[in-house]
Design a protein around this motif. Structure first.
Motif, PDB file in Angstrom:
ATOM      1  N   MET A   1     -46.437 -39.679 -74.530  1.00 24.38           N
ATOM      2  CA  MET A   1     -45.400 -39.315 -75.489  1.00 24.38           C
ATOM      3  C   MET A   1     -45.908 -39.407 -76.918  1.00 24.38           C
ATOM      4  SD  MET A   1     -41.909 -40.888 -73.818  1.00 24.38           S
ATOM      5  CE  MET A   1     -40.914 -40.287 -75.192  1.00 24.38           C
TER       6      MET A   1
ATOM      7  N   LEU B   1     -43.589 -36.826 -78.813  1.00 23.96           N
ATOM      8  CA  LEU B   1     -42.290 -36.703 -78.150  1.00 23.96           C
ATOM      9  C   LEU B   1     -41.379 -37.895 -78.459  1.00 23.96           C
ATOM     10  CD1 LEU B   1     -43.556 -35.519 -74.651  1.00 23.96           C
ATOM     11  CD2 LEU B   1     -42.562 -34.094 -76.450  1.00 23.96           C
TER      12      LEU B   1
ATOM     13  N   ASP C   1     -36.424 -35.504 -76.047  1.00 28.39           N
ATOM     14  CA  ASP C   1     -37.213 -34.376 -75.543  1.00 28.39           C
ATOM     15  C   ASP C   1     -37.360 -34.412 -74.020  1.00 28.39           C
ATOM     16  OD1 ASP C   1     -37.824 -33.327 -78.143  1.00 28.39           O
ATOM     17  OD2 ASP C   1     -39.272 -34.967 -78.385  1.00 28.39           O
TER      18      ASP C   1
END
Length: 445
Positions: free
Chosen positions: A65, A70, A74
């Motif tokens: 991530m 992210l 998301d």
């Protein structure tokens, strides 16, 4: 049509290492080559005292991530594949989500969470679930996080003890992927088998010889089923063939069987006919025993041919690099085989974009899946961003006495406290027990 596939991957290996030829073999009184050449293994990874399937999965997911920029919003679903779960009700994905929510501003309250179980094939099944979710349009523009995390421990003295391992693979499944695009075609081979099982027990019950036979039988069925939807395949159709790798020695058997199948009725079989004859056809034999013996002799001869050795060296051997040094990761094993192939291609300077992988997943009990993947244009950037070798090289090398302590520490039937061998830093760690007997975790800066 928008493509769907694996956008990115990250791994987290257990921080401890058991050296098989130099530590395990001498203690067992065995020739080191039994492990390095027979099983094809150099070392196994183990979790430190503060590591488990949650910490490894959460750490791999956080790396992914962070690298992809992210946030929780998301992610629309989190699926965890494991056969090492310690909770028969609450999925490991909730524990991992709880860990991640300690370090991100948002939360995963609107993400669908689950846990998949079908031995080692569950990681691939979780990818299938995510693929179908996105294809159905139910993702609302969000991606899926698939985490395969396991601690593959065997009872002390068990024949499988040398194949142990621990680690996690986190994969982002999304539209317009950067790593590999998943194909629509899949082939399955499945049957009710008792080759490997854990009936309410931590350590597996394994029938080793039967397990190999079941693995090969289900793989053959899956390959035949795949060809029924994708068409006849040829040895040159795929750049690499990542297979489920409990240990590299088993992949050697599966690869030979696959090669025999895919060269049948091709020019390759005809070219080899002068050297080793054509493949035996069952209809030419009066009984099964004679056919089986002829087939065994053909396979032995095929294994020694230059054509097979060249294909194996190009297509299969590069998939085994990571597994040789970390052992069996159960649900993650086929996924580190894929990653090993891509890392090899990057090191060799191969232009892999647009080429295909033939992926063979397997889970005891038993089921195999064969599917194809197409390497995407941005694959090299994704692979070069990883620190796989650095993680492997940084592991603490256990002595035999330390290995025994670590094994006891992760044995659910033993209440073993153990001082950590490594210091957690910028990662999730086990933080003791809660009021209902739940495992608690914290992020260590």
């Amino acid at each position: 049509m928008t493509t769907v596939g694996i956008d990115a991957m990250e791994i987290w290996t257990g921080k401890l290492k058991l050296d098989l030829p130099n530590t395990f073999a001498p203690e067992k009184g065995e020739d080191p080559e039994k492990y390095t050449k027979g099983l094809g293994l150099n070392a196994s990874s183990f979790p430190d005292s503060y590591e488990d399937i949650v910490t490894m999965g959460a750490n791999a997911a956080k790396k992914l991530m962070d690298r992809k920029g992210l946030e929780p919003d998301d992610i629309g679903r989190i699926d965890v594949a494991t056969e090492s779960s310690f909770d028969n009700s609450k999925p490991i994905s909730t524990y991992i989500a709880g860990c991640l929510e300690q370090v991100y501003e948002g939360d995963f309250h609107h993400a669908n969470k689950g846990e998949r179980k079908f031995a080692c094939i569950a990681g691939t099944q979780s990818i299938d679930d995510a693929y179908n979710w996105i294809r159905a349009g139910r993702n609302r523009g969000r991606a899926a996080l698939v985490i395969a995390t396991d601690t593959a421990l065997y009872a002390r003295g068990d024949a499988g003890e040398a194949t142990q391992g621990a680690g996690a693979v986190a994969m982002l499944i999304d539209e317009d992927p950067d790593l590999v695009e998943l194909s629509m075609e899949q082939g399955y081979g499945s049957a009710d088998e008792t080759d490997f099982l854990k009936p309410n027990q931590q350590f597996p019950s394994v029938d080793g010889k039967r397990s190999v036979k079941v693995y090969l039988a289900r793989m053959r069925e899956a390959l035949e089923d795949f060809e029924s939807v994708a068409g006849k395949i040829h040895p040159d159709d795929f750049a690499y063939g990542p297979f489920h790798t409990p240990f590299p020695g088993m992949v050697r058997k599966a690869a030979l069987l696959a090669y025999r199948h895919i060269i049948r009725d091709t020019e390759v079989e005809e070219e080899l006919a002068e050297e080793i004859g054509r493949q035996p056809r069952q209809e030419a034999f009066d009984d099964d025993e004679a056919f089986t013996e002829a087939l065994r002799e053909y396979m032995d001869a095929l294994k020694g041919t230059e054509q097979y050795q060249d294909w194996y060296g190009r297509t299969i051997e590069p998939t085994l690099g990571i597994s040789r040094d970390v052992g069996n990761w159960y649900t993650g094993s086929v996924h580190i085989a894929r990653l090993s192939a891509l890392m090899h291609a990057a090191e060799q300077g191969e232009d892999l974009a647009g080429q295909r992988l033939l992926v063979g997943s397997y889970g005891s009990g038993a089921q195999a899946e064969i599917h194809a993947e197409t390497v995407c244009d941005n694959w090299l950037e994704e692979v070069e961003a990883l620190d796989v070798q650095e993680q492997i090289d940084a592991r603490y090398d256990l002595s035999w006495a330390e290995y025994e302590e670590v094994h006891d520490r992760h044995n659910h039937e033993k209440d073993k406290e153990l001082e950590e061998f490594t210091a957690p830093e910028n990662e999730f760690a086990f933080d003791g027990w809660g009021r209902m007997g739940e495992r608690k975790y914290r992020y260590v800066e």
